[in-house]
Design a protein around this motif. Structure first.
Motif, mmCIF file in Angstrom:
data_model
loop_
_atom_site.group_PDB
_atom_site.id
_atom_site.type_symbol
_atom_site.label_atom_id
_atom_site.label_comp_id
_atom_site.label_asym_id
_atom_site.label_seq_id
_atom_site.Cartn_x
_atom_site.Cartn_y
_atom_site.Cartn_z
ATOM 1 N N GLU A 24 0.864 -1.177 0.000
ATOM 2 C CA GLU A 24 0.000 0.000 0.000
ATOM 3 C C GLU A 24 0.897 1.223 0.000
ATOM 4 N N GLY A 25 0.546 2.214 -0.815
ATOM 5 C CA GLY A 25 1.345 3.424 -0.832
ATOM 6 C C GLY A 25 1.142 4.244 -2.086
ATOM 7 N N TYR A 26 2.233 4.859 -2.535
ATOM 8 C CA TYR A 26 2.187 5.657 -3.751
ATOM 9 C C TYR A 26 3.429 5.384 -4.573
ATOM 10 N N LEU A 27 3.344 5.702 -5.841
ATOM 11 C CA LEU A 27 4.379 5.386 -6.810
ATOM 12 C C LEU A 27 5.194 6.631 -7.145
ATOM 13 N N LEU A 28 6.500 6.493 -7.139
ATOM 14 C CA LEU A 28 7.406 7.535 -7.622
ATOM 15 C C LEU A 28 8.156 6.946 -8.815
ATOM 16 N N PRO A 29 7.694 7.227 -10.027
ATOM 17 C CA PRO A 29 8.308 6.601 -11.201
ATOM 18 C C PRO A 29 9.665 7.196 -11.559
ATOM 19 N N PHE A 30 10.500 6.359 -12.159
ATOM 20 C CA PHE A 30 11.776 6.801 -12.725
ATOM 21 C C PHE A 30 11.536 7.092 -14.194
ATOM 22 N N TYR A 31 12.083 8.189 -14.658
ATOM 23 C CA TYR A 31 11.931 8.538 -16.069
ATOM 24 C C TYR A 31 13.264 8.496 -16.797
ATOM 25 N N VAL A 32 14.173 7.680 -16.337
ATOM 26 C CA VAL A 32 15.496 7.595 -16.941
ATOM 27 C C VAL A 32 15.629 6.250 -17.648
ATOM 28 N N PRO A 33 15.582 6.239 -18.976
ATOM 29 C CA PRO A 33 15.714 4.970 -19.692
ATOM 30 C C PRO A 33 17.023 4.267 -19.319
ATOM 31 N N GLY A 34 16.924 2.976 -19.040
ATOM 32 C CA GLY A 34 18.110 2.189 -18.724
ATOM 33 C C GLY A 34 18.625 2.354 -17.309
ATOM 34 N N ALA A 35 17.888 3.071 -16.459
ATOM 35 C CA ALA A 35 18.363 3.315 -15.095
ATOM 36 C C ALA A 35 18.562 2.023 -14.320
ATOM 37 N N ASP A 36 17.815 0.990 -14.688
ATOM 38 C CA ASP A 36 17.924 -0.267 -13.957
ATOM 39 C C ASP A 36 18.771 -1.307 -14.683
ATOM 40 N N ALA A 37 19.579 -0.887 -15.635
ATOM 41 C CA ALA A 37 20.391 -1.836 -16.400
ATOM 42 C C ALA A 37 21.321 -2.647 -15.499
ATOM 43 N N GLY A 38 21.914 -2.010 -14.501
ATOM 44 C CA GLY A 38 22.803 -2.721 -13.584
ATOM 45 C C GLY A 38 22.059 -3.736 -12.730
ATOM 46 N N LEU A 39 20.855 -3.369 -12.277
ATOM 47 C CA LEU A 39 20.028 -4.311 -11.515
ATOM 48 C C LEU A 39 19.595 -5.466 -12.405
ATOM 49 N N ASN A 40 19.253 -5.162 -13.636
ATOM 50 C CA ASN A 40 18.870 -6.211 -14.577
ATOM 51 C C ASN A 40 20.031 -7.184 -14.788
ATOM 52 N N ASP A 41 21.214 -6.653 -14.951
ATOM 53 C CA ASP A 41 22.393 -7.496 -15.133
ATOM 54 C C ASP A 41 22.637 -8.369 -13.897
ATOM 55 N N LEU A 42 22.410 -7.814 -12.712
ATOM 56 C CA LEU A 42 22.594 -8.567 -11.474
ATOM 57 C C LEU A 42 21.568 -9.691 -11.344
ATOM 58 N N PHE A 43 20.289 -9.338 -11.472
ATOM 59 C CA PHE A 43 19.241 -10.329 -11.232
ATOM 60 C C PHE A 43 19.071 -11.322 -12.382
ATOM 61 N N VAL A 44 19.154 -10.842 -13.611
ATOM 62 C CA VAL A 44 18.962 -11.725 -14.756
ATOM 63 C C VAL A 44 20.266 -12.421 -15.129
ATOM 64 N N GLY A 45 21.368 -11.687 -15.051
ATOM 65 C CA GLY A 45 22.654 -12.267 -15.419
ATOM 66 C C GLY A 45 23.282 -13.086 -14.313
ATOM 67 N N ALA A 46 23.745 -12.410 -13.271
ATOM 68 C CA ALA A 46 24.480 -13.090 -12.191
ATOM 69 C C ALA A 46 23.616 -14.106 -11.446
ATOM 70 N N LEU A 47 22.340 -13.775 -11.216
ATOM 71 C CA LEU A 47 21.457 -14.693 -10.492
ATOM 72 C C LEU A 47 20.618 -15.550 -11.435
ATOM 73 N N LYS A 48 20.858 -15.420 -12.719
ATOM 74 C CA LYS A 48 20.266 -16.259 -13.759
ATOM 75 C C LYS A 48 18.739 -16.264 -13.788
ATOM 76 N N GLY A 49 18.132 -15.123 -13.409
ATOM 77 C CA GLY A 49 16.684 -14.989 -13.504
ATOM 78 C C GLY A 49 15.899 -15.875 -12.556
ATOM 79 N N CYS A 50 16.556 -16.392 -11.546
ATOM 80 C CA CYS A 50 15.894 -17.327 -10.628
ATOM 81 C C CYS A 50 15.320 -16.659 -9.395
ATOM 82 N N GLY A 51 15.405 -15.351 -9.312
ATOM 83 C CA GLY A 51 14.934 -14.663 -8.118
ATOM 84 C C GLY A 51 15.988 -14.717 -7.024
ATOM 85 N N SER A 52 15.691 -14.069 -5.915
ATOM 86 C CA SER A 52 16.692 -14.007 -4.843
ATOM 87 C C SER A 52 16.057 -13.943 -3.465
ATOM 88 N N ARG A 53 14.776 -14.231 -3.362
ATOM 89 C CA ARG A 53 14.111 -14.157 -2.066
ATOM 90 C C ARG A 53 14.795 -15.099 -1.077
#
Length: 120
Positions: A24-53
């Motif tokens: 529950e809350g409110y959304l603060l969107p990012f308007y910077v294309p590619g801002a999450d590229a490093g996170l994508n590389d970490l979660f999809v690349g290094a962790l192989k898309g398997c999640g990390s919970r």
């Protein structure tokens, strides 16, 4: 951002586990294309898309996650003027909740989650 708004945001994380998350809350969107590229590389690349919970984060990956989150800044924080964007910080007290599309963060407005596009 976690807040009493009566609005519930939902997303899916966990890689191929398709774990539902909501806040529950409110959304603060990012308007910077590619801002999450490093996170994508970490979660999809290094962790192989398997999640990390509940992952026991190895030091190198935890340092990388901290850095990727710290590189993100938000505009429009209620507790600060908009002259400069406010940095995010990984909320390590909630590290066990961290997943590919659900990263607990601290902002000038308080706790929230960095929600990003699901990798699958």
């Amino acid at each position: 951002m976690a807040a009493r708004t009566g609005v519930i945001y939902q997303t899916q994380g966990g890689g191929y586990g398709c774990i539902p998350y909501e806040q529950e809350g409110y959304l603060l969107p990012f308007y910077v294309p590619g801002a999450d590229a490093g996170l994508n590389d970490l979660f999809v690349g290094a962790l192989k898309g398997c999640g990390s919970r509940r992952l026991d984060w190895p030091r190198s990956l935890l340092d990388r996650l901290r850095g990727e989150v710290a590189d993100l800044h938000i505009w429009g924080a209620a507790n600060q003027d908009d002259v400069h964007p406010a940095p995010l910080a990984l909320d390590e007290s909630r590290l066990a909740e961290t997943d590919e599309a659900w990263v607990p963060v601290l902002t000038p407005d308080g706790p929230g989650y960095l929600v990003r596009q699901n990798s699958d």
